[in-house]
Enzyme design. Structure first.
Site, PDB file in Angstrom:
ATOM      1  N   ASP A  18       0.803  -1.219   0.000  1.00 35.39           N
ATOM      2  CA  ASP A  18       0.000   0.000   0.000  1.00 35.39           C
ATOM      3  C   ASP A  18       0.838   1.272   0.000  1.00 35.39           C
ATOM      4  OD1 ASP A  18      -1.977  -1.845   0.203  1.00 35.39           O
ATOM      5  OD2 ASP A  18      -2.697  -1.256   2.186  1.00 35.39           O
ATOM      6  N   ALA A  26      -3.527  -7.429  -0.790  1.00 34.21           N
ATOM      7  CA  ALA A  26      -2.528  -8.188  -0.044  1.00 34.21           C
ATOM      8  C   ALA A  26      -1.681  -9.071  -0.950  1.00 34.21           C
ATOM      9  CB  ALA A  26      -3.223  -9.043   1.018  1.00 34.21           C
ATOM     10  N   HIS A 150     -17.054 -31.830 -15.907  1.00 35.26           N
ATOM     11  CA  HIS A 150     -18.491 -31.515 -15.912  1.00 35.26           C
ATOM     12  C   HIS A 150     -19.201 -32.354 -14.855  1.00 35.26           C
ATOM     13  CE1 HIS A 150     -22.473 -30.522 -17.472  1.00 35.26           C
ATOM     14  NE2 HIS A 150     -22.769 -31.816 -17.344  1.00 35.26           N
TER      15      HIS A 150
END
Length: 244
Positions: A18, A26, A150
């Site tokens: 940051d 993060a 699937h």
């Protein structure tokens, strides 16, 4: 302020996360931390900022990586967009979480995947398949031709990649017109039934493209969709007389 190696103006002090430009995430900081450790060790640390996924942990979840359609267009490149709704995904319907879709953006000339955006069940988990593909410079066809189990929600990613393929002229005209035709019907008075039959193993890619285009158009028109397998085709045609 940091340079390309995350070093500040003070020798020996580095900054990540940051404290530096970029998304405040993060996992982005974690990648930067590993890269800085390599730089300090005399190696070549690197972070691919074009492949940093973002997730919003809501219900349904939202996840994205790479360029948005708008950003890709603003960059001046030619793009193509493939979209597949979870309404057409068996696992999502079984979970009663069929809201949302997968949207994939690729370069129109090279087919290279530029971004992907998912709204739906397990979006935060599914996005990583596209992250790996983008990290290796994969094409949409690479994803489209990769077998997916699937029923899984991840099949929707493959379907979106399939939808990026080039439909032959007649099919494109047919499915481009579905929305216009479907709009003439009222959802409470009519149902649209689609039968997809794959009689040629080599037509799997084309079948997926057609299925994705048709389901997207029908869902956008807010019409109920009943899908049938090849084994159910005869019953659908004989019993209802309006399967197409």
């Amino acid at each position: 302020q940091v340079n390309d190696h995350w070093q500040t103006s003070v020798p020996g002090i580095y900054a990540i996360g940051d404290a530096v430009p970029g998304p405040m995430l993060a996992h982005k900081a974690e990648d930067e931390g590993m890269a800085v450790a390599e730089v300090i060790a005399g190696k070549h640390g690197h972070v691919n900022y074009n492949v940093i996924p973002g997730v919003i942990y809501t219900s349904p979840e939202v996840a994205s990586v790479g360029l948005t359609e708008a950003a890709a267009k603003e960059s001046g490149r030619k793009i193509k967009v493939g979209k597949f709704p979870f309404m057409g995904n068996a696992r999502a319907k079984a979970l009663f979480q069929a809201d949302g879709f997968v949207k994939m953006i690729a370069d129109a000339d090279t087919d290279r995947v530029l971004g992907c955006h998912i709204i739906g069940p397990n979006a935060g988990e599914m996005i990583h398949e596209v992250c790996v593909a983008m990290e290796f410079g994969a094409s949409a066809q690479d994803i489209a031709l990769t077998c997916h189990a699937h029923p899984t929600c991840s099949e929707a990613v493959r379907e979106a990649a399939l939808a990026l393929g080039d439909l032959p002229g007649r099919l494109k005209i047919l499915f481009d017109g579905i929305s216009e035709v479907a709009a003439r019907y009222q959802p409470d008075t009519a149902a649209v039934e689609i039968v997809f039959v794959n009689v040629n193993p080599q037509s799997t890619l084309l079948l997926g493209q057609a299925r994705g285009a048709a389901l997207t158009a029908l869902v956008n028109a807010q019409l109920p969709v009943a899908e049938y397998t090849a084994l159910q085709m005869k019953k659908a045609v004989v019993g209802h007389g309006r399967a197409a």
